[in-house]
Design an enzyme around this catalytic site. Structure first.
Site, PDB file in Angstrom:
ATOM      1  N   HIS A   1       0.806  -1.222   0.000  1.00 45.73           N
ATOM      2  CA  HIS A   1       0.000   0.000   0.000  1.00 45.73           C
ATOM      3  C   HIS A   1       0.839   1.273   0.000  1.00 45.73           C
ATOM      4  CE1 HIS A   1      -4.298  -1.377   0.512  1.00 45.73           C
ATOM      5  NE2 HIS A   1      -3.623  -2.499   0.490  1.00 45.73           N
ATOM      6  N   ASP A   2       2.043   1.221   0.545  1.00 42.00           N
ATOM      7  CA  ASP A   2       2.891   2.412   0.481  1.00 42.00           C
ATOM      8  C   ASP A   2       3.649   2.472  -0.842  1.00 42.00           C
ATOM      9  OD1 ASP A   2       3.984   4.818   1.550  1.00 42.00           O
ATOM     10  OD2 ASP A   2       5.875   3.771   1.858  1.00 42.00           O
TER      11      ASP A   2
ATOM     12  N   VAL B   1       1.871   3.061  -4.304  1.00 44.47           N
ATOM     13  CA  VAL B   1       1.243   4.366  -4.522  1.00 44.47           C
ATOM     14  C   VAL B   1       2.345   5.419  -4.681  1.00 44.47           C
ATOM     15  CG1 VAL B   1      -0.346   6.093  -3.576  1.00 44.47           C
ATOM     16  CG2 VAL B   1      -0.823   3.675  -3.252  1.00 44.47           C
TER      17      VAL B   1
ATOM     18  N   SER C   1       4.124   7.645   2.858  1.00 50.26           N
ATOM     19  CA  SER C   1       2.930   8.503   2.794  1.00 50.26           C
ATOM     20  C   SER C   1       1.714   7.756   3.349  1.00 50.26           C
ATOM     21  CB  SER C   1       2.659   8.970   1.359  1.00 50.26           C
ATOM     22  OG  SER C   1       2.554   7.848   0.506  1.00 50.26           O
TER      23      SER C   1
ATOM     24  N   ASP D   1      -6.624 -17.825   4.166  1.00 45.52           N
ATOM     25  CA  ASP D   1      -6.209 -19.201   3.931  1.00 45.52           C
ATOM     26  C   ASP D   1      -6.586 -20.009   5.163  1.00 45.52           C
ATOM     27  OD1 ASP D   1      -4.946 -21.641   3.655  1.00 45.52           O
ATOM     28  OD2 ASP D   1      -2.923 -20.815   3.439  1.00 45.52           O
TER      29      ASP D   1
ATOM     30  N   ASP E   1       7.504   6.036   0.302  1.00 44.86           N
ATOM     31  CA  ASP E   1       7.848   7.273   1.002  1.00 44.86           C
ATOM     32  C   ASP E   1       7.087   7.409   2.315  1.00 44.86           C
ATOM     33  OD1 ASP E   1       5.303   7.639   0.077  1.00 44.86           O
ATOM     34  OD2 ASP E   1       5.675   9.580  -0.861  1.00 44.86           O
TER      35      ASP E   1
ATOM     36  N   ASP F   1       2.935 -19.208   2.950  1.00 46.79           N
ATOM     37  CA  ASP F   1       3.377 -20.391   2.208  1.00 46.79           C
ATOM     38  C   ASP F   1       2.616 -20.470   0.887  1.00 46.79           C
ATOM     39  OD1 ASP F   1       0.815 -21.110   2.897  1.00 46.79           O
ATOM     40  OD2 ASP F   1       1.389 -22.745   4.230  1.00 46.79           O
TER      41      ASP F   1
END
Ligand code: HEM
Ligand SMILES: *[C@@H]1O[C@H](CO)[C@@H](O)[C@H](O)[C@H]1NC(C)=O
Length: 329
Positions: free
Chosen positions: A70-71, A74, A80, A246, A78, A254
């Site tokens: 997610h960092d 995008v 953000s 899972d 950094d 895994d």
């Protein structure tokens, strides 16, 4: 050319040589063990904190792993992602794509431990990446040597997130396109989605596959469990209702994920599609068979993701606290 001119010329030459050298000195880009002189204990402190937190709350490791996606995906690695909204702008954390992200306060725990030893030296962006690396190892995944030297961005904007992060029901073509913009190829994408071998998915992201009728693509043996966990078409926003990604080995990173999706037990539409698209299916099969192959591709892809467009040198800043940019203090 007179002697004075020659001297002047030489002076210019050496001046420019010195200044280029100084710039290089300032910005080596990402390197292994960037903090070896400025904070030699940094990586050890982070590893220790990740271990301690994992002992207390196993799901912190899921968060560190999800954070790197997610960092870094995008715009830039950094940090953000870690910034809180300000009075003027809504931050990345507040978008629908960020739904379910958790444990941000424990990133501050790690940052505080690092700050106690080396105040103002180690970026939140590097802490985010190294915590992902150490979280992956805690979960039984491979140990991935990663470079450091990232600096922290000053802004976080919710409105750009959708341009970069695929939705849960995106087509494989769109997913492959977004990752290829970061230099990550098809086997790399297939390996990264293997992160869905741990953690959970909230019912809000699943009910459209259960109601009004059950998606026929779902394995009928898996459906009763999903219906049991998500009993309402419109999940109660106050109840934390979710299904484990899972069911077989929910706490371990895994290759069981690939066997699940081949068995129609993938929770998200993207997970399911990965096992059926002709571009991705061959890699899904290969990873389902070989944990070594999965780990090798996963390590390669995490490395690429972690090096996506970082701020280095004098760009950005070293935040004091990971959820707030310095200038706002
Ligand atoms: C097409 C790309 C992807 C999509 C659409 C996607 C979407 C999602 C969604 C909807 C959830 C459930 C969130 C919730 O309900 O709490 C989730 C969970 C998760 N994702 Fe992804 N994801 C993608 C790629 C990745 C990648 C590349 C990684 C890491 C390398 C990753 C790591 C995780 C982890 C670890 C969780 C479980 C989090 C937890 O239990 O706290 N995902 N993802
Ligand atoms: C994907 O799901 C969202 C809701 O999460 C919905 O608004 C959107 O229409 C869906 N897109 C497709 C292509 O089905």
């Amino acid at each position: 050319m007179g002697a004075a001119n020659v001297l002047f010329f030489l002076a210019l030459l050496s001046f420019s040589a010195v200044s280029t050298f100084a710039e290089n000195e300032e910005d080596p880009g990402l390197v292994m063990n960037f903090y070896k002189d400025t904070c030699p204990q940094a990586e050890e402190i982070i590893r220790e904190q990740v271990k301690l937190l994992y002992k207390r709350h196993k799901n912190t490791a899921f968060s560190w792993l999800r954070n790197i996606f997610h960092d870094c995906a995008v715009q830039s690695c950094d940090a953000s992602l870690l910034l809180d909204s300000t009075r003027r702008t809504l931050s990345e954390k507040e978008t629908d794509r960020s739904f379910g992200l958790r444990n941000f306060r424990y990133i501050e725990t790690i940052k505080e431990a690092v700050e106690r030893e080396c105040p103002g030296v180690v970026s939140c962006a590097d802490i985010l990446v190294l915590s992902a690396r150490d979280g992956i190892a805690s979960l039984g995944g491979p140990y991935i040597p990663l470079k450091t030297g990232r600096r922290d961005g000053r802004r976080s904007r919710a409105d750009v997130v959708e341009e970069y992060l695929p939705d849960h029901n995106e087509t494989i073509s769109a997913v492959l396109d977004r990752f290829s913009a970061m230099g990550i190829d098809t086997p790399g994408v297939v390996a990264l989605l293997g992160a869905h071998s741990v953690g959970r998915t909230h019912c809000v992201k699943l009910v459209h596959r259960l109601y009004p009728e059950v998606d026929p693509a779902l394995n009928p043996d898996h459906v009763p469990h999903m219906l049991h966990k998500c009993p309402d078409q419109i999940p109660d926003p106050k109840a934390v209702q979710y299904v484990r990604n899972d069911r077989g080995t929910p706490m371990i990173l895994d290759n069981n994920y690939y066997r699940n999706i081949l068995d129609n037990k993938g929770l998200l539409i993207v997970d399911h599609q990965l096992a059926y698209d002709k571009r991705t299916k061959p890699y899904v099969k290969k990873m389902a068979k070989s944990q070594d192959y999965f780990f090798k591709e996963f390590a390669r892809a995490i490395t690429l993701l972690s090096e996506n467009n970082p701020l280095t040198g004098t760009k950005g800043e070293i935040r004091k606290q990971c959820n707030v940019a310095n200038k706002l203090h």
